[in-house]
Design a protein around this motif. Sequence first.
Motif, PDB file in Angstrom:
ATOM      1  N   PRO A 264       0.806  -1.232   0.000  1.00  0.00           N
ATOM      2  CA  PRO A 264       0.000   0.000   0.000  1.00  0.00           C
ATOM      3  C   PRO A 264       0.835   1.275   0.000  1.00  0.00           C
ATOM      4  N   ILE A 265       2.029   1.222   0.584  1.00  0.00           N
ATOM      5  CA  ILE A 265       2.857   2.421   0.686  1.00  0.00           C
ATOM      6  C   ILE A 265       3.584   2.743  -0.620  1.00  0.00           C
ATOM      7  N   ASP A 266       3.541   1.827  -1.591  1.00  0.00           N
ATOM      8  CA  ASP A 266       4.295   2.000  -2.827  1.00  0.00           C
ATOM      9  C   ASP A 266       3.936   3.292  -3.552  1.00  0.00           C
ATOM     10  N   LYS A 267       2.644   3.580  -3.650  1.00  0.00           N
ATOM     11  CA  LYS A 267       2.218   4.766  -4.397  1.00  0.00           C
ATOM     12  C   LYS A 267       2.717   6.052  -3.738  1.00  0.00           C
ATOM     13  N   SER A 268       2.657   6.098  -2.408  1.00  0.00           N
ATOM     14  CA  SER A 268       3.133   7.289  -1.699  1.00  0.00           C
ATOM     15  C   SER A 268       4.635   7.476  -1.878  1.00  0.00           C
ATOM     16  N   LEU A 269       5.398   6.379  -1.811  1.00  0.00           N
ATOM     17  CA  LEU A 269       6.845   6.474  -1.997  1.00  0.00           C
ATOM     18  C   LEU A 269       7.199   6.860  -3.427  1.00  0.00           C
TER      19      LEU A 269
END
Length: 305
Positions: A264-269
Amino acid sequence: METRNSVTYFVLLGLTQNPKEQKVLSIIFSLSYILTMVGNLLIVVTVTVSKSLGSPMYFFLAGLSFMDVIYASVISPKLISGLFFGQKTISFQACMIQLFLEHFFGGSEVFLLLAMAYDRYVAICKPLHYLIIMRQWVCIVLLIVSWVGGFLHSVIQLISLYGLPFCGPNVIDHFFCDMYPLLKLICSDTYVIGLLVAVNGGLICSIVFLLLLISYGVILYSLKNLSQESRRKALSTCGSHITVVVFFFVPCIFMYARPARNFPIDKSLSVFYTVITPMLNPLIYTLRNSEMTNAMKKLWRTKFI
């Protein structure tokens, strides 16, 4: 079983499905894209026109800014239109083109940052031999090598993915076409391809990042032999370089130096190295550089008058 040709387009889910958040983010990313274009183009024009910025450092800086202009233009406009107008579809061919260009210019920037670190190492650690080592043709060769390295990296990524069967669904849980989200949509075993992506992307980023840390470590260690003024100037320059390196490489290493999985954190990173870093580069490299800021003031004061 359907073939790849049956998938003619993909649907990008984007960063959020909340309409209010989409409108706010579209304004934020529009402003950041404008700042990215204006800041980087200003650096390219200033370095090109100003005779006082003829050193290799500014040559590489102009090359980095040019890469950032195109790199940001590959991703940001589609991201903004998806948030503001709801245009979330992208054709199969356009998706592959975006994938290629993103990795081409992103990969080129990786190698160019390494060339810039080498330039700073020579300037600080071997100042008497700087003009001999960093001659014009050497700088041009280093820039060409950066482009070739990015091209080869991107071609390998594209070839490894292009011939695989996309059997549906065609929904990409991301805001741009990237390797791991696309591998999730392939209906054959992607274990080997995932390893290739990790080696071609994650391992390269990790090795270059390690080389950069070593080079800046050597540079910082050698500062004890310099005068206080030279030490201050070197620390200012290297500090800006290290800031860019951390913002760019840390998210990239997390994204690609791992098995082919999505978090889930991939897009934010991903926002860090696709949107924020190209926007911050002009600020980081100019605000703490008196030569660049003075050249900009002189250039635009002359044009205005």
